[in-house]
Write an enzyme that holds these catalytic residues in place. Sequence first.
Site, PDB file in Angstrom:
ATOM      1  N   ASP A 128       0.907  -1.195   0.047  1.00 30.19           N
ATOM      2  CA  ASP A 128       0.031   0.188   0.108  1.00 30.19           C
ATOM      3  C   ASP A 128       0.916   1.248   0.131  1.00 30.19           C
ATOM      4  OD1 ASP A 128      -2.172   1.856   0.608  1.00 30.19           O
ATOM      5  OD2 ASP A 128      -1.837   1.753   2.828  1.00 30.19           O
ATOM      6  N   ASP A 130      -0.111   5.126   1.094  1.00 28.25           N
ATOM      7  CA  ASP A 130      -0.219   6.234   2.114  1.00 28.25           C
ATOM      8  C   ASP A 130      -0.241   5.206   3.556  1.00 28.25           C
ATOM      9  OD1 ASP A 130      -1.152   8.922   1.120  1.00 28.25           O
ATOM     10  OD2 ASP A 130      -1.815   7.356   0.052  1.00 28.25           O
ATOM     11  N   ASP A 331      -1.907  -0.480   5.672  1.00 30.32           N
ATOM     12  CA  ASP A 331      -2.328   0.263   7.048  1.00 30.32           C
ATOM     13  C   ASP A 331      -3.918   0.344   7.214  1.00 30.32           C
ATOM     14  OD1 ASP A 331      -2.361   2.232   5.201  1.00 30.32           O
ATOM     15  OD2 ASP A 331      -2.401   3.603   6.818  1.00 30.32           O
TER      16      ASP A 331
HETATM   17 MG   LIG Z   1      -2.904   3.345   3.361  1.00 27.53          MG
END
Ligand SMILES: [Mg+2]
Length: 403
Positions: A128, A130, A331
């Site tokens: 991922d 961000d 996340d």
């Molecule tokens: Mg993320």
Amino acid sequence: MDLKSSHASPVLADPTPVNKSRLGVHSSLLPYSQTGTSFSSSMYISIPRKNKPGVPDDVRSNGWLDAMLSSSPPRKKLIMDMNSDAVVTDETADNAYASWMLKYPSAINAFEQVTSAAKTKTIVMFLDYDGTLSPIVDDPDRAFMSDGMRSAVKSVAKYFPTAIISGRSRDQVYKLVGLTELYYAGSHGMDIMGPVRFDESDNHLNYHSSTDKKGKEFNLFQPAKEFIPMIDEVFKTLVKNTKGIKGAKVENHKFCASVHYRNVDRKNWPVVGQCVHDLLEKYPRLRLTHGRKVLEVRPVIDWDKGRAVQHLLDSLGLSGRDDVLPIYIGDDRTDEDAFKVLREGNQGFGILVSPFPKETQAFYSLRDPAEVMEFLTRLVNWKEVNDGVAVSAASVPGGQREC
Ligand SMILES: [Mg+2]
């Protein structure tokens, strides 16, 4: 490593809901809520679009505002929610995290376990962006990855097929990462630039071949292609309707329109929510999802980051193979779809990046992007020491592609 073990101990559910209902209503706010249970898809219930007695159809009463308020709660509040009677101190929070890590060990502490599973296999790395490769910042345009992280990702891609799977548009995430060695999937996997497929018979309308500026072939897969004009229209309307809300930022991610409210005064959050809510009423084929201080309007299609992972593995000719180990690091709630695909397929594992306890389908954890960088660097060092044990990306068809 037991890839089939279940996680039975109680952990804190992410307060930011993954909304299965089209309007993104958290079930805990509904009259027939199931609060107190652990997260499952059954917790998210579709509600009728028309007003019902006792359930007025606006952002204050249907759960949007609650979801917006809780989209990035402070760490202590998360622990308080877990045990409302407890006096929360840093020590309490640390103890809760340490306890949670017994179930989801740090991928750094359990590094030998990870490499033991990877010893005779080809690792395929999914990342991922961000909050995983870059820190979460107030201005999404300034969510830059560090040079050290870029170098670590570049090194990973030297040895393992590597893909970035982001909620951002593919072009945007490519600009931020700037590495030609990777595959890129933007818009939560709805816009995939991947390798030329082995199975040419799997061709259809959402899938076509192209070449980059250097003449290299790649395949573009866009399962929600038909929604592009609709999202563009929605983007323009949202820009117009949020014009008077100071701090609101609207983005067009091609397959998803996002309204960031991180910089909007909290008292105006209901106004932001109402804007999006009113718009969705006119588009029954679109739905809302909540990200970190962002409302996202997306097509209602059966496609997510998990499906994107599967698609890329298929495209690489690496799915369903015992000698392949996919690893996904992320996340966000949307990354859980990918964790779930790997867990249920018993074909690899997810690593959740989180500084606080969360319920997850991942197997391991890392606290923040700095730990992600450390893990990636250690993986490269391990591969270099053990070179020749596993197959490198260069030997995988489609590997080392340039955009
Ligand atoms: Mg993320």
